[in-house]
Write an enzyme that holds these catalytic residues in place. Structure first.
Site, short mmCIF file in Angstrom:
data_model
loop_
_atom_site.label_atom_id
_atom_site.label_comp_id
_atom_site.label_asym_id
_atom_site.label_seq_id
_atom_site.Cartn_x
_atom_site.Cartn_y
_atom_site.Cartn_z
N SER A 143 0.85 -1.20 0.00
CA SER A 143 0.00 0.00 0.00
C SER A 143 0.88 1.23 0.00
CB SER A 143 -0.87 -0.03 1.26
OG SER A 143 -1.40 1.25 1.53
N TYR A 156 -0.83 -0.55 10.35
CA TYR A 156 -1.07 -0.99 8.97
C TYR A 156 0.14 -0.66 8.10
CZ TYR A 156 -3.47 -1.22 4.38
OH TYR A 156 -3.84 -1.51 3.08
N LYS A 160 2.50 -3.17 5.98
CA LYS A 160 2.65 -3.04 4.52
C LYS A 160 4.09 -2.71 4.13
CE LYS A 160 -1.50 -3.97 2.94
NZ LYS A 160 -1.72 -5.30 2.32
#
Ligand SMILES: NC(=O)c1ccc[n+]([C@@H]2O[C@H](COP(=O)([O-])OP(=O)(O)OC[C@H]3O[C@@H](n4cnc5c(N)ncnc54)[C@H](O)[C@@H]3O)[C@@H](O)[C@H]2O)c1
Length: 266
Positions: A143, A156, A160
């Site tokens: 991402s 997160y 990622k």
């Protein structure tokens, strides 16, 4: 001949969203797809719509599931040419509110689950990859958050970013097996993950617990403005980027992160 004729693919988290669209794209290109998702109904629904596809439900945060999946793929197809590590979700908050559970969950699904799937695949590759000459493909989903970071997305983003490290290391390790290992990092793609947070129900099941996913209207507006196209990507846009990394034409590309962001650079 279709570009992926005779290829066998595993796509994790393919019950909906980007994974389901990728399963359709690879099938249309001639591949047979094993559709994994923790949501059994969603996995079945995706697979039923696709020629030759098979659904295997399983929660990848359960350590034994990765081995089971790779074993099932080999048993079903007799080999495995493409692995798309796509399963994931967001669970965000500012760092002062972030629990250990949140941190662990994000690292678990984005880093540890990919590691375990690839380790299981590697055990098969070690014994089988050099018996033929064709190039196999791994596509790990990252991402923009893993590249640029994002406020309230610390865990997160860390998960990622780990995907990038996994990708670059494995590209070096698996050249000898003739496997191209790349990542695709998406900006905002219009899925359940990015639909309006305020609008229930946006549910992702985390170890049996329902959790709300989604973005605020403000975040959605910001995500659109970040792209020169002034929109979010569609699942077709996302699946097309993954597809590029599965084609024989990308055989000489390995260890790279393809930024499929509609031009967004933050
Ligand atoms: N949508 C975006 O804007 C965006 C942007 C960047 C990266 N991504 C990444 O793309 C991937 C797909 O996201 P999406 O937008 O299609 O979301 P989605 O919620 O539409 O689909 C994700 C699927 O993964 C499955 N899944 C979640 N945890 C799992 C587990 N433990 N085991 C097996 N399956 C599991 C879910 O059940 C779901 O069907 C994720 O890794 C996500 O982080 C998405």
């Amino acid at each position: 001949m279709q570009p992926l004729q005779g290829k066998f693919a595993l796509i994790t988290g393919a019950g909906r969203g980007i994974g389901a669209e990728t399963a359709a794209k690879l099938t249309a290109a001639g591949a047979r797809v094993l559709v994994n998702d923790l949501d059994e109904d969603a996995a079945q629904e995706t697979a039923q719509q696709l020629d030759g596809a098979v659904a295997i439900a399983g929660d990848l945060t359960v350590p034994s599931v990765a081995d089971d999946l790779i074993d099932a793929a080999i048993e079903q197809f007799g080999g495995l040419d493409i692995v798309v590590n796509n399963a994931g979700y967001i669970w965000h908050s500012a760092i002062h509110n972030m629990t250990d559970e949140q941190w662990d969950a994000m690292i678990d699904i984005h880093a540890s689950a990919q590691f375990r799937v690839l380790r299981a695949y590697g055990r098969w590759l070690r014994d089988n990859a050099n018996r033929d000459s064709h190039v196999r493909k791994v596509v790990n989903i990252s991402s923009t958050m893993g590249i640029y970071g994002g406020a309230t997305q610390l865990a997160y983003s860390a998960g990622k970013a780990a995907v990038v490290g996994i990708t670059k290391s494995l590209a070096k390790e698996w050249g000898r097996f003739n496997v191209g290992v790349n990542a695709v990092a998406f900006g905002a793609i219009d899925t359940r993950l990015t639909s309006p947070y305020e609008k229930e129900p946006n549910i992702s099941i985390v170890k049996g617990q329902p959790r709300k996913v989604g973005l605020s209207h403000e975040q959605i507006a910001g995500a659109k403005q970040a792209s020169p196209f002034n929109r979010m990507g569609t699942t077709e846009d996302a699946a097309n980027a993954i597809y590029l990394m599965c084609l024989p034409e990308s055989d000489w590309i390995t260890g790279q992160v393809l930024m499929a962001t509609g031009g967004a650079q933050s």
